[in-house]
Design an enzyme around this catalytic site. Sequence first.
Site, PDB file in Angstrom:
ATOM      1  N   GLY A  38      13.937  11.103  -4.504  1.00  0.00           N
ATOM      2  CA  GLY A  38      13.757  10.568  -2.984  1.00  0.00           C
ATOM      3  C   GLY A  38      13.674   9.110  -3.029  1.00  0.00           C
ATOM      4  O   GLY A  38      13.248   8.461  -3.995  1.00  0.00           O
ATOM      5  N   VAL A  39      14.062   8.382  -1.991  1.00  0.00           N
ATOM      6  CA  VAL A  39      14.392   7.012  -2.007  1.00  0.00           C
ATOM      7  C   VAL A  39      13.753   6.613  -0.438  1.00  0.00           C
ATOM      8  O   VAL A  39      13.905   7.197   0.350  1.00  0.00           O
ATOM      9  CB  VAL A  39      15.674   6.532  -2.224  1.00  0.00           C
ATOM     10  CG1 VAL A  39      15.616   4.945  -2.473  1.00  0.00           C
ATOM     11  CG2 VAL A  39      16.463   7.185  -3.072  1.00  0.00           C
ATOM     12  N   GLY A  40      12.922   5.301  -0.685  1.00  0.00           N
ATOM     13  CA  GLY A  40      12.402   5.148   0.712  1.00  0.00           C
ATOM     14  C   GLY A  40      12.096   3.465   0.811  1.00  0.00           C
ATOM     15  O   GLY A  40      12.351   2.937  -0.480  1.00  0.00           O
ATOM     16  N   GLY A  41      11.880   2.888   1.724  1.00  0.00           N
ATOM     17  CA  GLY A  41      11.423   1.498   1.861  1.00  0.00           C
ATOM     18  C   GLY A  41      10.251   1.082   0.827  1.00  0.00           C
ATOM     19  O   GLY A  41      10.237   0.001   0.464  1.00  0.00           O
ATOM     20  N   PHE A  42       9.601   1.966   0.558  1.00  0.00           N
ATOM     21  CA  PHE A  42       8.325   1.770  -0.257  1.00  0.00           C
ATOM     22  C   PHE A  42       8.673   1.769  -1.765  1.00  0.00           C
ATOM     23  O   PHE A  42       8.030   1.232  -2.521  1.00  0.00           O
ATOM     24  CB  PHE A  42       7.388   2.744  -0.157  1.00  0.00           C
ATOM     25  CG  PHE A  42       7.810   4.168  -0.118  1.00  0.00           C
ATOM     26  CD1 PHE A  42       7.498   4.423  -1.549  1.00  0.00           C
ATOM     27  CD2 PHE A  42       8.099   4.666   0.891  1.00  0.00           C
ATOM     28  CE1 PHE A  42       7.720   5.854  -1.665  1.00  0.00           C
ATOM     29  CE2 PHE A  42       8.357   6.121   0.498  1.00  0.00           C
ATOM     30  CZ  PHE A  42       8.562   6.664  -0.741  1.00  0.00           C
TER      31      PHE A  42
ATOM     32  N   VAL B  34      10.672   7.978  -5.291  1.00  0.00           N
ATOM     33  CA  VAL B  34       9.944   9.383  -5.833  1.00  0.00           C
ATOM     34  C   VAL B  34      10.932  10.032  -6.852  1.00  0.00           C
ATOM     35  O   VAL B  34      11.849  10.191  -6.717  1.00  0.00           O
ATOM     36  CB  VAL B  34       9.874  10.295  -4.401  1.00  0.00           C
ATOM     37  CG1 VAL B  34       8.897  11.308  -5.114  1.00  0.00           C
ATOM     38  CG2 VAL B  34       9.219   9.633  -3.532  1.00  0.00           C
TER      39      VAL B  34
ATOM     40  N   LYS C 188       5.265   8.903  -7.252  1.00  0.00           N
ATOM     41  CA  LYS C 188       5.754   8.002  -6.159  1.00  0.00           C
ATOM     42  C   LYS C 188       5.330   6.580  -6.709  1.00  0.00           C
ATOM     43  O   LYS C 188       4.198   6.175  -6.819  1.00  0.00           O
ATOM     44  CB  LYS C 188       4.984   8.376  -4.672  1.00  0.00           C
ATOM     45  CG  LYS C 188       5.341   7.383  -3.952  1.00  0.00           C
ATOM     46  CD  LYS C 188       5.281   7.926  -2.538  1.00  0.00           C
ATOM     47  CE  LYS C 188       3.866   7.704  -1.891  1.00  0.00           C
ATOM     48  NZ  LYS C 188       3.778   8.391  -0.533  1.00  0.00           N
TER      49      LYS C 188
ATOM     50  N   ASP D   5       0.372   9.984  11.062  1.00  0.00           N
ATOM     51  CA  ASP D   5       1.727  10.030  10.710  1.00  0.00           C
ATOM     52  C   ASP D   5       2.243  11.376  10.483  1.00  0.00           C
ATOM     53  O   ASP D   5       3.006  11.625   9.435  1.00  0.00           O
ATOM     54  CB  ASP D   5       2.062   8.939   9.397  1.00  0.00           C
ATOM     55  CG  ASP D   5       3.552   8.653   9.396  1.00  0.00           C
ATOM     56  OD1 ASP D   5       4.294   8.721  10.623  1.00  0.00           O
ATOM     57  OD2 ASP D   5       3.930   8.051   8.550  1.00  0.00           O
TER      58      ASP D   5
END
Length: 856
Positions: free
Chosen positions: A520-524, A527, A542, A638
């Site tokens: 997984g890829v995210g702004g933070f 993963v 993470k 959230d």
Amino acid sequence: MERTCTRAASGTILFLLLWWCLSFLSMADVIYRPTDLFSISCGSSTNFSTLDTRNWTSDNHFLSPTNPSVAAPSLTPSTIEGPYTHARLSHSPFTYSFPLTPGPKFIRLFFYSTSYQNFPRSLSSFSVQAGPYTLLHDFNASLNADADDDPSHPDILFKEYCINLQDADKLNITFLPSTTDSYAFINGIEIVSMPPYLYYTDPDDSTEQPQFVGTMTTYVVESKFALETMYRLKAGEHTISSSEDTGMLRTWDADSKYLETKSEESIEFKNPTNLSFTKKIPNYTAPDQVFRSVRNMGRDASINMRNNITWQLTVDSGFTYLLRLYFCELNPSVDEAGVLRFFIFIHDQLATDWADVFMWTKQWGVPVVKEYVVIISENPKKVNLSLKMHPHPESIIQDAQINAIEIFKISNYRSSLAGPNQDPPLQTAVVSRQGSNKKKGASKKTLTAVTGTVFGVLLLSFIVTFFFVKRKKNIGIESKKVGTSRRDVSSSLPTNLCRHFSIAEIRAATNNFDKLFVVGVGGFGDVYKGYIDDGSTTVAIKRLKPGSQQGLNEFMNEIEMLSQLRHLHLVSLIGYCYESNEMILVYDFMDRGTLRDHLYGTDNPPLSWNQRLQICIGAARGLHYLHTGAKQMIIHRDVKSTNILLNEKWVAKVSDFGLSRIGPTGSSMTHVSTKVKGSVGYLDPEYYKRQRLTEKSDVYSYGVVLLEVLCGRQPLLRTVEKKQVSLVDWAKHRHEKGSLGEIVDPALKGQIAPHCLRKFGDVALSCLLEDGSQRPSMNDVVGVLEFVLQLQLQETAHSDVVWESGGDYESSTTEDMFSSSHSNSSGLNSTSYGNKESDRLISENVFSELKDPKGR
Ligand SMILES: *[C@@H]1O[C@H](CO)[C@@H](O)[C@H](O)[C@H]1NC(C)=O
Ligand SMILES: *[C@@H]1O[C@H](CO)[C@@H](O)[C@H](O)[C@H]1NC(C)=O
Ligand SMILES: *[C@@H]1O[C@H](CO)[C@@H](O)[C@H](O)[C@H]1NC(C)=O
Ligand SMILES: *[C@@H]1O[C@H](CO)[C@@H](O)[C@H](O)[C@H]1NC(C)=O
Ligand SMILES: *[C@@H]1O[C@H](CO)[C@@H](O)[C@H](O)[C@H]1NC(C)=O
Ligand SMILES: *[C@@H]1O[C@H](CO)[C@@H](O)[C@H](O)[C@H]1NC(C)=O
Ligand SMILES: *[C@@H]1O[C@H](CO)[C@@H](O)[C@H](O)[C@H]1NC(C)=O
Ligand SMILES: *[C@@H]1O[C@H](CO)[C@@H](O)[C@H](O)[C@H]1NC(C)=O
């Protein structure tokens, strides 16, 4: 629950009893005459009568000539009179076949758990099937008899069921041994007709349907269900025997032994007021005695107001139960509505705040029955269903009263009523067995007891250690809160329940952050899927982008929240790593990724409706636990479909606690009120406008998730017609028009029963009400969704009538609707609020608002 079926009688009093019984019989009014009445004594070759007026016949006529079973006398005679001298037994299945008229029937099974010739007591284990219904499954008679320590009927087990024979003229009852080593047996079977709508709901009478507790809806006890009588209790110390019933041979037990406090009193009204039965409650409903004996709280109003009158009734979990509460006003001082008004709580939920018998009946002596239905959620053990009553403060007489209670288990979607066996008895069983004539098991049981004690001590010391550790940890958190700065992270992070990983371990787990391991890829940050403990455990790792103070706050928050929480439906934090400027969180790995991954914009096969319901229930339970289960209320803030993860068994787990807050009076409130956080499309408008955070904001976001699940599209879609952009507005609009069916995910076509769709829509939209205080609690949501699932399972198990493209909704535009919303939601590249990255995340975006404001 086994109830007394016959009274003990022996020697000289036998004659007296017989005399009394016969003299009583001549006076008793048999109001209802059953069309079918069979009382068969299995294995017996003679006909005989018993004091309870039952006329037992031999079972030969009801068995096929080729059946494999044998008849045998019991080796130890029973002290109880009844069909217990003989049994029919077999190591292979055998069937009784009864010629019956259509309509509802009682089926009663009588067992005497003892040793029979060639059949040792402990080897019985079997299932019982009556027509399409499973009454018992792998039933270990000796185990259940030992667990039932009621001395009035030693080793006798009695079961009563109701089934509704549709048009067949034969009913087969089959006994199936569990294994080749075990055997099945039966001592007596009784089948008695009952009036058509005594316990089943009359489909033509919509005025008095059972109320489904905790919701505003009603429940129909349909003729396709089978019922098991769990309790039939009347107020007072005395039972009403089967011969004194109105003709159906029911036994009414005393309620006193199920009362939690013994101070309550029971009163017999012998006054001359005649009972006036009604069309709804005819004279065969229950014997007059039932309506003339009433249980109330006592007389002292000030004591009554401080207490509930409470019955605790043990039941099997994972079933729906019907409660029938009987009332009749015969007290001369209650002469007006409002004089005696009380609350009724069932399973700690308010069933009614306006129980007022005189208001219901307008006169004395009119019997009334109120029916309620409650679901008892799955639980590893048996649970207590409680019935509580409490005076209303405005009532003139501050008391509460009831005449009788019946509780029925309703068959589940597999048409089964079978619960688990009783827990094996421990020490207490040894004591009660001593001096009895069954010595064979005693030494073994003592051994069990000793093992149990040793185990108990070990368990106790474990629990003590656990609490000690937990206390220490809590102290740790407390002292950290006192400290002003969170910068001093490593000293304040909890190290007891939550594991600390070194950066070397994390590097080893992820092959030095190998891109191939990224899931997984995210702004933070990213993963990774990783392997710890020499590859034996798969985890999700993470890795936060380093260096941000706000990222650090949320990193801390997540560790603090999650290390305090343990729940089946919350993702578990295994540990963390805070070293060399790295902030890393390690979780249980969720094989199947996010809920959204299975709803839209994906190559995964669509989830079935039942799977979706189960996932929604799981997530709702997780949120309910957050709101009420921990020491302080926790608001997730959230909730969205990418924060609900699924493990390999499709168990839903709520994840991502980076934004969670202790609410609603937590110390962080000032901060919260200055900056609204959450995800676009899921934000509670009330929170957004008034900046007031309550747990009902989570309920709102969860409502959005329910719509996503139902419709298979994103909460916001920019590329569609204006009125369809917001899923919430669009669904509200369709729901008002009664055509919610049109926007259901086309992949669900033909799967949803129409009234399930309606109830699901109702609960989703109630979560989305503007006024937070009007939204249901997560507990209510769990209740309704469990109800919807039960309805759905029952519906699909019994018929093929399910929602078909529109169903009872208008259907003309269905296809267009589906095609437009679907083509738009399926493309990851389409311009929409959801971004490409977030759709692929395994554990989404706590920190994305920092780097990726579009995602919020
Ligand atoms: C027992 O009763 C049944 C049914 O009433 C009858 O058919 C049968 O002949 C009786 N048997 C004996 C041994 O009396
Ligand atoms: C049993 O037989 C007696 C005598 O015929 C009858 O009075 C009684 O009602 C019967 N019992 C039942 C339960 O039908
Ligand atoms: C029934 O339960 C008893 C007590 O736990 C056990 O000893 C016995 O083996 C069981 N019988 C079968 C057939 O499983
Ligand atoms: C009941 O059992 C009999 C023989 O045991 C069998 O012939 C018959 O088909 C069965 N009826 C049903 C409805 O299962
Ligand atoms: C009750 O019914 C009996 C017989 O039907 C009648 O004689 C009596 O007057 C009635 N009592 C009352 C209080 O109505
Ligand atoms: C019970 O009610 C029915 C119909 O209402 C009536 O015919 C019958 O006589 C009543 N029986 C008794 C014993 O009161
Ligand atoms: C259920 O209630 C009974 C009677 O009050 C009590 O003895 C028992 O411990 C309770 N069981 C549970 C699981 O709470
Ligand atoms: C009575 O029981 C209800 C439901 O469990 C509970 O909410 C209420 O506080 C109880 N009242 C008293 C006085 O114990």
